[in-house]
Design a protein around this motif. Structure first.
Motif, PDB file in Angstrom:
ATOM      1  N   ASN A 534       0.860  -1.187   0.000  1.00  0.00           N
ATOM      2  CA  ASN A 534       0.000   0.000   0.000  1.00  0.00           C
ATOM      3  C   ASN A 534       0.894   1.233   0.000  1.00  0.00           C
ATOM      4  N   HIS A 536      -0.063   4.372  -0.231  1.00  0.00           N
ATOM      5  CA  HIS A 536      -0.624   5.604   0.318  1.00  0.00           C
ATOM      6  C   HIS A 536       0.008   5.913   1.670  1.00  0.00           C
ATOM      7  N   THR A 538      -1.035   7.813   4.218  1.00  0.00           N
ATOM      8  CA  THR A 538      -1.847   8.059   5.416  1.00  0.00           C
ATOM      9  C   THR A 538      -3.138   7.251   5.476  1.00  0.00           C
ATOM     10  N   GLU A 539      -3.520   6.552   4.424  1.00  0.00           N
ATOM     11  CA  GLU A 539      -4.797   5.842   4.404  1.00  0.00           C
ATOM     12  C   GLU A 539      -4.588   4.344   4.226  1.00  0.00           C
ATOM     13  N   GLU A 540      -5.388   3.551   4.944  1.00  0.00           N
ATOM     14  CA  GLU A 540      -5.317   2.110   4.770  1.00  0.00           C
ATOM     15  C   GLU A 540      -6.125   1.709   3.533  1.00  0.00           C
ATOM     16  N   ARG A 541      -5.827   0.542   3.029  1.00  0.00           N
ATOM     17  CA  ARG A 541      -6.527   0.008   1.874  1.00  0.00           C
ATOM     18  C   ARG A 541      -6.912  -1.444   2.154  1.00  0.00           C
ATOM     19  N   GLN A 606      -2.184  -1.397   6.096  1.00  0.00           N
ATOM     20  CA  GLN A 606      -1.983  -0.127   6.764  1.00  0.00           C
ATOM     21  C   GLN A 606      -1.237   0.845   5.848  1.00  0.00           C
ATOM     22  N   PRO A 607      -1.306   2.153   6.100  1.00  0.00           N
ATOM     23  CA  PRO A 607      -0.592   3.114   5.240  1.00  0.00           C
ATOM     24  C   PRO A 607       0.902   2.807   5.190  1.00  0.00           C
TER      25      PRO A 607
END
Length: 631
Positions: A534, A536, A538-541, A606-607
Motif C-alpha cells: 500500500n 498511500h 496516510t490511508e489504509e486500503r 496499513q498506510p
C-alpha cells in the motif's frame, strides 16, 4: 471471510510497486486522446472509410483494437475505461450491421459475425469475453448465451454443429450457419498480391511449385478453385477456438449444457488425433472422415498445418480448447492434448548451436518452417499443469540466439506481449530484475503510442482495418503476469487463465484498490507467494483476493508475518537513521498462519506498509463463474 492485516512499514517502497501504480495511472490518462480523436461519440470507428464497404473481413480488427481495455479495467483501471469498453463494443457491433458481405446481408447478423473462420473470430471476440469477465451485466449474459447457442443448434437459422458426428460443418460459421457461400464468392481466385507472404496452401497443384508461380496466367484461379473444393466443407481444427465462446456462456450462466458441449467437441478432436497416430489432423469431412476432401491427407485444412500460420495458430486453438475443457471439468488430463503436439514438434526439431529449431508446418514434402519455438504455448501448458516436466520443456525451448529468457526486448505483436520465457525464468529465480524491466518496457510502449498519436498526420481516408491497433495505448502483459500470476491469453481465442484476481470491497468493483500494488513472486501446484504493497502514506486500503480468474481455485491457508503490538518502551524509542528503524521493525515480526478454505480472503493494508503472503491452494476444485464476490 478470513481477514488478514498487513502492518509492516517500509522505509523505501519497492521500485516495482511504484512502477506498477505509475503504469496504471499512465494508461488511465492515455485512453482519452484516442477516444477523442479516433472514435466517434457513438463508439463506432473511422474504418471503413466509406459506407459502401463490402467484405467478410474486418469486424475482428475493429473489436481487437479494444480487446485489452476491459482486462485493464478489471485489474484496476479507471471506471471510464469500462465505460469506453461498453461504448465501443456497442458502437462497432451496430456499425458493422451496415456493411454488406457481398451476399446481400450484412457482416453482423443478430449482433454476431455472420460467418467467418475461428482464427479471426477468436481474436475478435477476446474483447467480448473480457468484457463479460469484467462486467457480467444482464445484457452481456443474454448475448453470451445467444452467441453460444449458434454452436448448440439452438437457432434454426444457424445449424453449425453436427451432434452425431461431433463436428462443425464448415470452416466459416456464425449466426447464419455454415458459410460455404464465403468460399464460393470470395476464394475462387487465390491472389498472389494478397497471399505472397505466406506458404502455399497446397503443394500438389501442377504448375504451382512456389508462391511466385501464382503470377503465371490462370494459376491464381486454379489455386482458388482447388481451395474452394478442399476447404469449403467440413470441420477444421481451427474451430476448436469456438469452445471459448461456449465456455464464456457457461461462466455467465452456470448451465451444464455448455460444459457438456465443450467436453464433447474437444474430446472429438482428441479422438481424431489418436486415430491419426498422435498428430492433430487439421481437417475432417462431413462424414467424419479425416482428409475426406484432400485425398485422405490429415493436413491441408483451412488455417491448418500447411497454411498460412501452421502451428502458430493451431497451438492457440488446441490449447484454448484444452484449457476450457480442463477448467469446466477440473480434469487436467486435457492438457495432454496440446502437450502431445508440442512433443511431436520437439522430436522433429534439430539443435542449431544451443537452440532447438522445430518445424511449424507440414505439407506434401514433410515438416517445414524450422524456427525457435515460441514460449507462450508451453507457458500456458506449465501454468495449467504446474508440472516440472513442462517447466523442463520450457527451458529446453529457450532461444539461446536471442537470450529471450534473460532480457525484455521490444518486438511487434498484436497484444504487445511475448515475454513468457523471461517471466517464467523470473518465477524460477533466474531473472530477478524482470518485474522492473517489464514495467519499464510497458511504460515505453504507452509513451511511444502517445507520441505517435501526437505526431499523427495520416489522412483518415487512408486508414486500414488495423489503424486503431497500432495506436492502442493499453498494454497489459506485465500487469497480468505480475499481479495475476498468469500468461496473456491465447490471442486467437483463448480465455484468461489466472492464478489470482483482485477486488476493491470499499468501491465494490474489480481490480486492485487505489495505491495498492501486487507481485506474484512464485507459483507451484499447491502454493503461490504474493507480495502486496500500500503506497498511500496516510490511508489504509482493503483488497479482496480471489483464487483464480473465475474463482475456480480455493485457498487452504495463508502464512505471513505481522508486526506485533509495540510495548510502551519500544513505541517511545527514537531511531537515529532509517536502517536502525528497519532493523528494529524486523525484530518485532511474528509468524502467523490462518486457515482459509475458501476462494476469497481480504487483506487490510496499513498506510505505507507491505505484506508477503504464502498461499496454500487447491486448484480447479470450484465451479468457475464470472460472479462477483458480493453478487
Amino acid at each position: 471471510m478470513v481477514r488478514v492485516e498487513g502492518n509492516i512499514p517500509f522505509v523505501e517502497p519497492p521500485q516495482w510497486a511504484v512502477l506498477e501504480r505509475s503504469l496504471i495511472d499512465l494508461m488511465d490518462a492515455s485512453v482519452h486522446p484516442l477516444m477523442e480523436r479516433y472514435v466517434r461519440p457513438d463508439g463506432s470507428v473511422l474504418w471503413p472509410p466509406t459506407e459502401d464497404f463490402s467484405s467478410i473481413d474486418g469486424l475482428d480488427d475493429a473489436y481487437e483494437s479494444f480487446h485489452n481495455w476491459p482486462l485493464f479495467y478489471l485489474m484496476g483501471g479507471g471506471e471510464h475505461v469500462l465505460e469506453y469498453s461498453h461504448r465501443t463494443w456497442e458502437g462497432i457491433t451496430r456499425q458493422f450491421t451496415r456493411y454488406d458481405t457481398g451476399h446481400g446481408h450484412p457482416m453482423v447478423v443478430k449482433e454476431y459475425e455472420q460467418g467467418y473462420d475461428w482464427m479471426h473470430q477468436g481474436e475478435g471476440y477476446l474483447f467480448f469475453y473480457l468484457l463479460c469477465l469484467a462486467d457480467p451485466t444482464k445484457k452481456n449474459v443474454e448475448r453470451a448465451k445467444r452467441y453460444a447457442g449458434f454452436y448448440l443448434n439452438e437457432d434454426p437459422e444457424a445449424p453449425n454443429y453436427d451432434a452425431e458426428k461431433k463436428l462443425i460443418r464448415c470452416a466459416h460459421n456464425g449466426s447464419m450457419g455454415p458459410a460455404h457461400r464465403n468460399f464460393e464468392k470470395h476464394y475462387t481466385v487465390y491472389r498472389y498480391a494478397q497471399w505472397k507472404p505466406w506458404p502455399l496452401p497446397f503443394h500438389d497443384i501442377p504448375g504451382i511449385e512456389t508462391v511466385e508461380d501464382l503470377q503465371k496466367p490462370g494459376m491464381e484461379e486454379k489455386m482458388g478453385q482447388t481451395l474452394v473444393e478442399r476447404m469449403s466443407r467440413g470441420d477444421v481444427a481451427c474451430n476448436l477456438a469456438a469452445t471459448s465462446m461456449v465456455t464464456n456462456a457457461y461462466l455467465c450462466s452456470g448451465d451444464d449444457k455448455y460444459r457438456a458441449w465443450v467436453e464433447e467437441y474437444t474430446n472429438a478432436w482428441i479422438e481424431r488425433t489418436r486415430q491419426n497416430n498422435g498428430i492433430l489432423p487439421d481437417n475432417v469431412g462431413l462424414s467424419g472422415q479425416i482428409g475426406e476432401y484432400i485425398d485422405g491427407k490429415w493436413y491441408g485444412g483451412y488455417y491448418g498445418w500447411t497454411w498460412p500460420h501452421g502451428w502458430h495458430h493451431l497451438s492457440d486453438a488446441c490449447i484454448a480448447a484444452a484449457e476450457n475443457a480442463a477448467l469446466l471439468s477440473g480434469d487436467l488430463r486435457y492438457m495432454d492434448f496440446p502437450r502431445s503436439q508440442i512433443d511431436v514438434l520437439m522430436q522433429q526439431g534439430e539443435m542449431r548451436g544451443q537452440t532447438l529449431y522445430a518445424p511449424h508446418f507440414y505439407h506434401d514434402k514433410g515438416w517445414d518452417g524450422y524456427s525457435p519455438m515460441q514460449a507462450h504455448p508451453t507457458t500456458h501448458l506449465w501454468c495449467m499443469s504446474m508440472q516440472q516436466e513442462d517447466m523442463a520443456r520450457l527451458q529446453q525451448q529457450r532461444n539461446h540466439d536471442s537470450d529471450n529468457w534473460r532480457q525484455v526486448s521490444s518486438h511487434s505483436s498484436k497484444h504487445g506481449g511475448g515475454h513468457e520465457a523471461a517471466w517464467t525464468a523470473y518465477l524460477e529465480g533466474e531473472y530477478l530484475e524482470y518485474p522492473v524491466d517489464i514495467l519499464r518496457h510497458n511504460h515505453a510502449q504507452v509513451y511511444q503510442r502517445l507520441a505517435f498519436m501526437r505526431d499523427d498526420q495520416q489522412d483518415p481516408a487512408t486508414y486500414g482495418d488495423w489503424y486503431l491497433q497500432v495506436r492502442n495505448p493499453i498494454t497489459v502483459e506485465g500487469l497480468v503476469q505480475l499481479t495475476m500470476g498468469a500468461p496473456l491469453f491465447m490471442y486467437n481465442g483463448g480465455l484468461l487463465m489466472a492464478r489470482l484476481r483482485y477486488f476493491d470491497p470499499q468501491r465494490r468493483r474489480p481490480g486492485l484498490p487505489l495505491d495498492v500494488a501486487a507481485l506474484v513472486e512464485s507459483l507451484a501446484d499447491e502454493r503461490a507467494v504474493l507480495h502486496l504493497v500500500n503506497l498511500h502514506p496516510t490511508e489504509e486500503r482493503e483488497v479482496l483476493v480471489q483464487a483464480g480468474a473465475f474463482g475456480e481455485h480455493s485457498f487452504t491457508r495463508v502464512a505471513y508475518q505481522q508486526r506485533r503490538p509495540l510495548s510502551a518502551e519500544e513505541a517511545g524509542a527514537g531511531h537515529s537513521h532509517a536502517t536502525q528503524y528497519q532493523q528494529n521493525v524486523q525484530g518485532q515480526l511474528e509468524d502467523k498462519t490462518v486457515a482459509v478454505q475458501d476462494r476469497h480472503f481480504t487483506v487490510c493494508l496499513q498506510p505505507g506498509s507491505a505484506i508477503r503472503l504464502d498461499l496454500g491452494m487447491e486448484r480447479f476444485v470450484n465451479k468457475p463463474s464470472y460472479a462477483l464476490p458480493w453478487s
